[in-house]
Motif scaffolding. Structure first.
Motif, PDB file in Angstrom:
ATOM      1  N   LYS A  30       0.857  -1.191   0.000  1.00 26.37           N
ATOM      2  CA  LYS A  30       0.000   0.000   0.000  1.00 26.37           C
ATOM      3  C   LYS A  30       0.888   1.234   0.000  1.00 26.37           C
ATOM      4  CE  LYS A  30      -3.961   2.159   1.950  1.00 26.37           C
ATOM      5  NZ  LYS A  30      -5.194   2.018   2.618  1.00 26.37           N
TER       6      LYS A  30
ATOM      7  N   SER B 138      -3.190   2.410  -4.139  1.00 19.88           N
ATOM      8  CA  SER B 138      -3.797   3.483  -3.328  1.00 19.88           C
ATOM      9  C   SER B 138      -2.917   4.720  -3.185  1.00 19.88           C
ATOM     10  CB  SER B 138      -4.201   2.970  -1.949  1.00 19.88           C
ATOM     11  OG  SER B 138      -5.339   2.181  -2.043  1.00 19.88           O
TER      12      SER B 138
ATOM     13  N   ASP C 120      -4.856   7.921  -1.819  1.00 19.64           N
ATOM     14  CA  ASP C 120      -5.307   8.045  -0.433  1.00 19.64           C
ATOM     15  C   ASP C 120      -4.461   8.997   0.406  1.00 19.64           C
ATOM     16  OD1 ASP C 120      -7.410   6.375  -0.825  1.00 19.64           O
ATOM     17  OD2 ASP C 120      -6.467   4.613   0.051  1.00 19.64           O
TER      18      ASP C 120
ATOM     19  N   SER D   5      -7.515   1.225  -6.219  1.00 24.42           N
ATOM     20  CA  SER D   5      -8.377   0.527  -5.279  1.00 24.42           C
ATOM     21  C   SER D   5      -9.811   1.032  -5.353  1.00 24.42           C
ATOM     22  CB  SER D   5      -7.823   0.719  -3.862  1.00 24.42           C
ATOM     23  OG  SER D   5      -8.734   0.267  -2.918  1.00 24.42           O
TER      24      SER D   5
ATOM     25  N   SER E  55     -11.172   2.284  -1.913  1.00 26.53           N
ATOM     26  CA  SER E  55     -10.847   3.656  -1.497  1.00 26.53           C
ATOM     27  C   SER E  55     -11.877   4.644  -2.035  1.00 26.53           C
ATOM     28  CB  SER E  55      -9.436   4.036  -1.931  1.00 26.53           C
ATOM     29  OG  SER E  55      -9.363   4.160  -3.324  1.00 26.53           O
TER      30      SER E  55
ATOM     31  N   SER F 125     -15.228   3.973   0.166  1.00 25.25           N
ATOM     32  CA  SER F 125     -15.172   4.345   1.575  1.00 25.25           C
ATOM     33  C   SER F 125     -14.831   5.827   1.795  1.00 25.25           C
ATOM     34  CB  SER F 125     -14.150   3.480   2.302  1.00 25.25           C
ATOM     35  OG  SER F 125     -12.860   3.711   1.787  1.00 25.25           O
ATOM     36  N   ALA F 126     -14.533   6.555   0.739  1.00 22.55           N
ATOM     37  CA  ALA F 126     -14.139   7.965   0.880  1.00 22.55           C
ATOM     38  C   ALA F 126     -15.345   8.855   1.150  1.00 22.55           C
ATOM     39  CB  ALA F 126     -13.434   8.432  -0.384  1.00 22.55           C
TER      40      ALA F 126
ATOM     41  N   ILE G 189     -11.158  11.846  -4.636  1.00 19.41           N
ATOM     42  CA  ILE G 189     -10.471  10.574  -4.919  1.00 19.41           C
ATOM     43  C   ILE G 189     -10.550  10.257  -6.408  1.00 19.41           C
ATOM     44  CG2 ILE G 189     -10.469   8.092  -4.459  1.00 19.41           C
ATOM     45  CD1 ILE G 189      -9.439   9.734  -2.124  1.00 19.41           C
TER      46      ILE G 189
END
Length: 167
Positions: free
Chosen positions: A73, A92, A95, A127, A130, A133-134, A140
Motif C-alpha cells: 500500500k 492506493s 489516499d 483501489s 478507497s 469508503s471515501a 479521490i
C-alpha cells in the motif's frame, strides 16, 4: 476477470461471491506471517496467494520465495520501494492526506515515480474500496484520473482491483 482481495478468515465467502460475479480468478493477499499456511483449491476459480507487504518486510518476503506476488500500500516510502523493485504492485496512491494544489491534485504519484515503475516493472494499482469508503468521492476520483493520465503517458502497467476485506 480477476480481483485482488484482503480476506479476514472469510475466503469461502469471497469464492462464492466471485462465482456469482463471474470472476475467473481471485488473489488473496495475506500478512507476511500468514501467507505460508494458506492454500485453497477451487475448480471454477483460479486462486492465487500474495503478500501484503510494507517497507520493512519486502526483503524477507522475496528472500523466502522469489515468485510470490508482493503488493504494498502506498506510503511515504514509495520511491525507495520502487527503486529497490522488490514489490510487484503498489496501490492506493490517491489516499494521501495532503491538500490538493491549485492546478493539480496531490495524487501521490508523479513523473519520477512513473519512470521508476516503468523501469522496474512495478504495477500501479487503483483501489475501488478507497472510492467507496471515501467521504469526498469527487477528490479521490479526480486523483485517480490524474494518476491514470500519468500512467498512460509513461506506459506504466496498471490494474484496478477491489482490495476489499469483505465480500
Amino acid at each position: 476477470m480477476i480481483d485482488i482481495v484482503i480476506p479476514t478468515n472469510n475466503e469461502e465467502e469471497f469464492i462464492v461471491m466471485a462465482e456469482k460475479l463471474g470472476y475467473t480468478g481471485l488473489c488473496f493477499l495475506y500478512d507476511f506471517n500468514d501467507y505460508m499456511n494458506k492454500q485453497f483449491e477451487n475448480k471454477k476459480i483460479k486462486i492465487d496467494i500474495g503478500v501484503l507487504g510494507d517497507k520493512r518486510n519486502i526483503d524477507k518476503i522475496k528472500r523466502k520465495n522469489e515468485k510470490i506476488f508482493v503488493v504494498v500500500k502506498s506510503s511515504n516510502n514509495d520511491k525507495e520501494i520502487m527503486e529497490r523493485s522488490k514489490a510487484d504492485m503498489i496501490f492506493s496512491f490517491e489516499d494521501t492526506l495532503r491538500k490538493d494544489f491549485i492546478h493539480q491534485r496531490a495524487s501521490g504519484l508523479n513523473h519520477i515515480l512513473c519512470k521508476l515503475a516503468k523501469e522496474n516493472n512495478v504495477i500501479v494499482g487503483f483501489s475501488l474500496i478507497s472510492i467507496l469508503s471515501a467521504s469526498d468521492k469527487h477528490l479521490i476520483l479526480g486523483r485517480i484520473r490524474q494518476n491514470i493520465k500519468l500512467c498512460k503517458k509513461f506506459k506504466v502497467k496498471t490494474m484496478i482491483a477491489s482490495f476489499a476485506s469483505e465480500p
